[in-house]
Each structure stands twice: as structure tokens, then as C-alpha cells.
Design a protein around this motif. Sequence first.
Motif, PDB file in Angstrom:
ATOM      1  N   ARG A  15     146.911   2.954  95.394  1.00 17.06           N
ATOM      2  CA  ARG A  15     147.876   2.373  94.455  1.00 17.06           C
ATOM      3  C   ARG A  15     147.379   2.411  93.011  1.00 17.06           C
ATOM      4  NH1 ARG A  15     152.600   2.867  96.310  1.00 17.06           N
ATOM      5  NH2 ARG A  15     152.802   2.080  98.401  1.00 17.06           N
ATOM      6  N   LEU A  16     146.166   2.897  92.810  1.00 14.75           N
ATOM      7  CA  LEU A  16     145.591   2.936  91.473  1.00 14.75           C
ATOM      8  C   LEU A  16     145.623   4.355  90.910  1.00 14.75           C
ATOM      9  CD1 LEU A  16     142.589   0.498  91.970  1.00 14.75           C
ATOM     10  CD2 LEU A  16     144.778   0.043  90.864  1.00 14.75           C
ATOM     11  N   GLN A  17     146.725   5.031  91.086  1.00 13.81           N
ATOM     12  CA  GLN A  17     146.904   6.381  90.563  1.00 13.81           C
ATOM     13  C   GLN A  17     147.642   6.295  89.238  1.00 13.81           C
ATOM     14  OE1 GLN A  17     145.548   9.025  92.102  1.00 13.81           O
ATOM     15  NE2 GLN A  17     144.759   7.560  93.585  1.00 13.81           N
ATOM     16  N   HIS A  18     147.100   6.907  88.207  1.00 11.53           N
ATOM     17  CA  HIS A  18     147.677   6.812  86.865  1.00 11.53           C
ATOM     18  C   HIS A  18     149.048   7.474  86.751  1.00 11.53           C
ATOM     19  CE1 HIS A  18     147.913   6.367  82.592  1.00 11.53           C
ATOM     20  NE2 HIS A  18     148.000   7.664  82.425  1.00 11.53           N
ATOM     21  N   THR A  22     151.214   8.165  94.435  1.00  8.16           N
ATOM     22  CA  THR A  22     150.034   7.758  95.186  1.00  8.16           C
ATOM     23  C   THR A  22     149.545   8.889  96.080  1.00  8.16           C
ATOM     24  OG1 THR A  22     151.264   6.926  97.100  1.00  8.16           O
ATOM     25  CG2 THR A  22     150.898   5.374  95.257  1.00  8.16           C
ATOM     26  N   ASN A  23     148.326   8.742  96.564  1.00  6.96           N
ATOM     27  CA  ASN A  23     147.793   9.707  97.528  1.00  6.96           C
ATOM     28  C   ASN A  23     148.653   9.721  98.787  1.00  6.96           C
ATOM     29  OD1 ASN A  23     145.656  10.521  95.900  1.00  6.96           O
ATOM     30  ND2 ASN A  23     144.265   8.999  96.740  1.00  6.96           N
ATOM     31  N   MET A  28     152.528  12.339 102.420  1.00  8.44           N
ATOM     32  CA  MET A  28     153.842  12.291 103.059  1.00  8.44           C
ATOM     33  C   MET A  28     154.740  13.437 102.607  1.00  8.44           C
ATOM     34  SD  MET A  28     153.883   9.931 105.307  1.00  8.44           S
ATOM     35  CE  MET A  28     155.649   9.831 105.622  1.00  8.44           C
ATOM     36  N   GLU A  29     154.717  13.759 101.321  1.00  2.00           N
ATOM     37  CA  GLU A  29     155.525  14.874 100.823  1.00  2.00           C
ATOM     38  C   GLU A  29     155.097  16.183 101.474  1.00  2.00           C
ATOM     39  OE1 GLU A  29     155.244  14.808  96.549  1.00  2.00           O
ATOM     40  OE2 GLU A  29     156.196  12.830  96.451  1.00  2.00           O
ATOM     41  N   GLY A  49     145.403  17.761  97.220  1.00  5.19           N
ATOM     42  CA  GLY A  49     144.508  17.408  96.124  1.00  5.19           C
ATOM     43  C   GLY A  49     143.930  16.010  96.236  1.00  5.19           C
ATOM     44  N   VAL A  50     144.129  15.355  97.367  1.00  3.74           N
ATOM     45  CA  VAL A  50     143.547  14.025  97.582  1.00  3.74           C
ATOM     46  C   VAL A  50     142.033  14.203  97.738  1.00  3.74           C
ATOM     47  CG1 VAL A  50     143.454  12.028  99.123  1.00  3.74           C
ATOM     48  CG2 VAL A  50     145.647  13.124  98.632  1.00  3.74           C
ATOM     49  N   LYS A  51     141.271  13.348  97.106  1.00  2.00           N
ATOM     50  CA  LYS A  51     139.812  13.458  97.130  1.00  2.00           C
ATOM     51  C   LYS A  51     139.260  13.326  98.548  1.00  2.00           C
ATOM     52  CE  LYS A  51     139.206  11.729  92.484  1.00  2.00           C
ATOM     53  NZ  LYS A  51     138.661  10.681  91.626  1.00  2.00           N
TER      54      LYS A  51
END
Length: 118
Positions: A15-18, A22-23, A28-29, A49-51
Motif C-alpha cells: 500500500r506504500l506505492q507512490h 499497488t504490487n 492481479m492485472e 516488476g514487483v521486487k
Amino acid sequence: MPIDIETFESAPDDRLQHDGETNADRVMEFLAVHPDKAFTQSEIREATGVKTGSISVVLSRLEDRGLVRHRGTYWALGEADDVAAYTSFAQSTQTANDRFGPEKMDEWLEHAVEEDLG
């Protein structure tokens, strides 16, 4: 936009994505585009691209909510009803953001009422 330290310390990492996405949204997409396939964690991470340090947690949280399924080393989109509810909520939020602008947490907190649980 800055966030207050309480949000910084207590909000889940996804939830802390600028950029507002969100990841979990990215995962989900990606899976929604491929509802007839299952992917390894590495494949999902590379495609979204999720870490590396976050993908496992994101997938586990999505699984806990019934949004993805996991068998062996593969992950796939969850059952249709659960995914439809998530998609409906995400679309409603996006529509509201497009029409009224994104929520500003500071403004929301100014009007929030603390519940006395004692």
C-alpha cells in the motif's frame, strides 16, 4: 506527496506505492490477462516488476483473500466470484478517483471519528 509517520509504520508494503498502483494490483492485472495459465513466482515477478523481496508476500496475501490459487510452484488467478468482487471494487475506486481525484489521507483523517472501544 508525503505521508504521516503512522501510515509509514503501519501500512502494508504493497500500500506504500507512490504511483497509486499497488504490487497486488500489478499481479492481479497480469494474472487477469492470462486466466487460463499458471505461472511461477519468478515469472510473475519478471512480468510485473514487483521486487524479489515483495512478490512472495503479495502472492500469499492475495491467496489468503482467495484472489489467487497456488499449487506446487505455480500461481493462477483465483475463483471467479472472489476475483469479480475484487475487480468490481477496484473499478469503482478507479471511477471515483477519475471523477473526484484520489483520496487524500490527511483530509480523510481530519474528519474521521475515533471509536471508543473501552
